[in-house]
Design an enzyme around this catalytic site. Structure first.
Site, PDB file in Angstrom:
ATOM      1  N   GLY A  47       0.991  -1.226   0.014  1.00 50.46           N
ATOM      2  CA  GLY A  47       0.003   0.160   0.149  1.00 50.46           C
ATOM      3  C   GLY A  47       0.951   1.233  -0.041  1.00 50.46           C
ATOM      4  O   GLY A  47       1.972   0.996   0.111  1.00 50.46           O
ATOM      5  N   GLN A  52       3.183  10.048   0.981  1.00 50.63           N
ATOM      6  CA  GLN A  52       4.418   9.446   1.087  1.00 50.63           C
ATOM      7  C   GLN A  52       4.902   9.792  -0.157  1.00 50.63           C
ATOM      8  O   GLN A  52       6.558   9.613  -0.333  1.00 50.63           O
ATOM      9  CB  GLN A  52       4.209   7.745   1.009  1.00 50.63           C
ATOM     10  CG  GLN A  52       3.763   7.310   2.278  1.00 50.63           C
ATOM     11  CD  GLN A  52       3.687   5.958   2.428  1.00 50.63           C
ATOM     12  OE1 GLN A  52       2.864   5.412   2.149  1.00 50.63           O
ATOM     13  NE2 GLN A  52       4.772   5.160   2.797  1.00 50.63           N
ATOM     14  N   CYS A 101       6.673   0.107   6.708  1.00 51.84           N
ATOM     15  CA  CYS A 101       6.282   1.124   5.909  1.00 51.84           C
ATOM     16  C   CYS A 101       7.420   1.425   4.855  1.00 51.84           C
ATOM     17  O   CYS A 101       8.544   1.538   5.306  1.00 51.84           O
ATOM     18  CB  CYS A 101       5.962   2.326   6.894  1.00 51.84           C
ATOM     19  SG  CYS A 101       5.623   3.454   6.122  1.00 51.84           S
ATOM     20  N   LEU A 102       6.950   2.074   3.535  1.00 54.57           N
ATOM     21  CA  LEU A 102       7.958   2.496   2.757  1.00 54.57           C
ATOM     22  C   LEU A 102       8.515   3.782   3.135  1.00 54.57           C
ATOM     23  O   LEU A 102       9.589   3.852   2.777  1.00 54.57           O
ATOM     24  CB  LEU A 102       7.216   2.499   1.406  1.00 54.57           C
ATOM     25  CG  LEU A 102       6.656   1.073   0.867  1.00 54.57           C
ATOM     26  CD1 LEU A 102       5.876   1.543  -0.643  1.00 54.57           C
ATOM     27  CD2 LEU A 102       7.855   0.224   0.568  1.00 54.57           C
ATOM     28  N   HIS A 143      -3.449   1.362   8.433  1.00 50.28           N
ATOM     29  CA  HIS A 143      -2.097   2.031   8.268  1.00 50.28           C
ATOM     30  C   HIS A 143      -1.973   3.166   7.323  1.00 50.28           C
ATOM     31  O   HIS A 143      -1.459   4.262   7.304  1.00 50.28           O
ATOM     32  CB  HIS A 143      -1.242   0.542   7.859  1.00 50.28           C
ATOM     33  CG  HIS A 143       0.314   0.907   7.546  1.00 50.28           C
ATOM     34  ND1 HIS A 143       1.387   0.814   8.361  1.00 50.28           N
ATOM     35  CD2 HIS A 143       0.827   1.838   6.526  1.00 50.28           C
ATOM     36  CE1 HIS A 143       2.358   1.446   7.810  1.00 50.28           C
ATOM     37  NE2 HIS A 143       2.250   2.069   6.757  1.00 50.28           N
ATOM     38  N   GLU A 144      -2.633   2.560   5.917  1.00 47.74           N
ATOM     39  CA  GLU A 144      -2.846   3.872   5.027  1.00 47.74           C
ATOM     40  C   GLU A 144      -3.264   4.849   5.125  1.00 47.74           C
ATOM     41  O   GLU A 144      -2.854   6.175   4.987  1.00 47.74           O
ATOM     42  CB  GLU A 144      -3.121   3.047   3.570  1.00 47.74           C
ATOM     43  CG  GLU A 144      -2.286   2.013   2.976  1.00 47.74           C
ATOM     44  CD  GLU A 144      -0.874   2.053   3.079  1.00 47.74           C
ATOM     45  OE1 GLU A 144      -0.462   3.156   2.887  1.00 47.74           O
ATOM     46  OE2 GLU A 144      -0.153   1.240   3.182  1.00 47.74           O
ATOM     47  N   HIS A 147      -1.530   7.659   7.310  1.00 46.83           N
ATOM     48  CA  HIS A 147      -0.704   8.435   6.618  1.00 46.83           C
ATOM     49  C   HIS A 147      -1.421   9.904   6.265  1.00 46.83           C
ATOM     50  O   HIS A 147      -0.842  10.916   6.145  1.00 46.83           O
ATOM     51  CB  HIS A 147      -0.280   7.814   5.203  1.00 46.83           C
ATOM     52  CG  HIS A 147       1.021   6.829   5.399  1.00 46.83           C
ATOM     53  ND1 HIS A 147       2.081   7.380   5.771  1.00 46.83           N
ATOM     54  CD2 HIS A 147       0.992   5.703   5.203  1.00 46.83           C
ATOM     55  CE1 HIS A 147       2.948   6.291   5.991  1.00 46.83           C
ATOM     56  NE2 HIS A 147       2.155   5.126   5.497  1.00 46.83           N
TER      57      HIS A 147
END
Ligand code: NI
Length: 179
Positions: A47, A52, A101-102, A143-144, A147
């Site tokens: 995701g 991000q 997480c990226l 999680h997404e 952000h």
């Protein structure tokens, strides 16, 4: 289309409250979603959220419709674009699970999340979407959407002894995966 740079924790742009999308089915919105898809696939993510890549809008994408390289045991999540999402827990039930997480490359942490969630929002054409989900799917959406609120998963960890480098915590994982 382009693979975009992913901002890393410490960048203040990850801490903003993202703005709602006001116009759907525009070339700019479709281009943003395409860039997010390319960037997520290149990073082997499950995701990614618009903040991000430095875009201050309420857009998240997640799921690939295929098993994840980074989370091979995880259930398959349909490929989804969700705009202006609204989340609602369906019970108080929560469970701990490992997240990465990226924007926090190389790390994993144990994070409590609601087990059952309802979420709704819009696709890029402005079509309404609503789902009730549980388990890993419920974790990913929480999680997404965090952000979009300027929240990164380390801020949700209750026990900081359960936060560390993926290569140490999970040495069996693919070392080429950079997060
Ligand atoms: Ni993330």
């Amino acid at each position: 289309m382009a693979i975009r740079d992913i901002l890393k924790m410490g960048d203040p742009r990850l801490l903003r409250l993202a703005k709602p999308v006001e116009e759907f089915d525009t070339e700019a919105l479709h281009a943003l979603v395409r860039d997010m898809q390319e960037t997520m696939h290149a990073a082997l993510g499950v995701g990614i959220a618009a903040p991000q890549i430095g875009v201050d809008l309420q857009v998240v994408i997640f799921g690939t419709g295929q098993p994840s390289v980074r989370y091979p045991q995880a259930p398959i999540i349909p490929k989804t674009v969700l705009i202006n999402p609204v989340l609602q827990p369906l019970s108080d039930s929560a469970e701990d699970g490992w997240e990465g997480c990226l924007s926090v490359p190389g790390m994993r942490g144990l994070v409590p999340r609601y087990t059952h969630m309802k979420y709704s929002g819009f696709d890029p054409k402005g079509q309404y979407l609503e789902r009730e989900v549980s388990g890993f799917h419920a974790r990913v959406i929480q999680h997404e959407c965090d952000h979009l609120l300027g929240i990164l998963y380390p801020m949700r960890i209750k026990d900081m002894t359960q936060f560390g480098f993926a290569e140490v915590l999970f040495p069996e994982l693919d070392p080429d995966s950079d997060d």
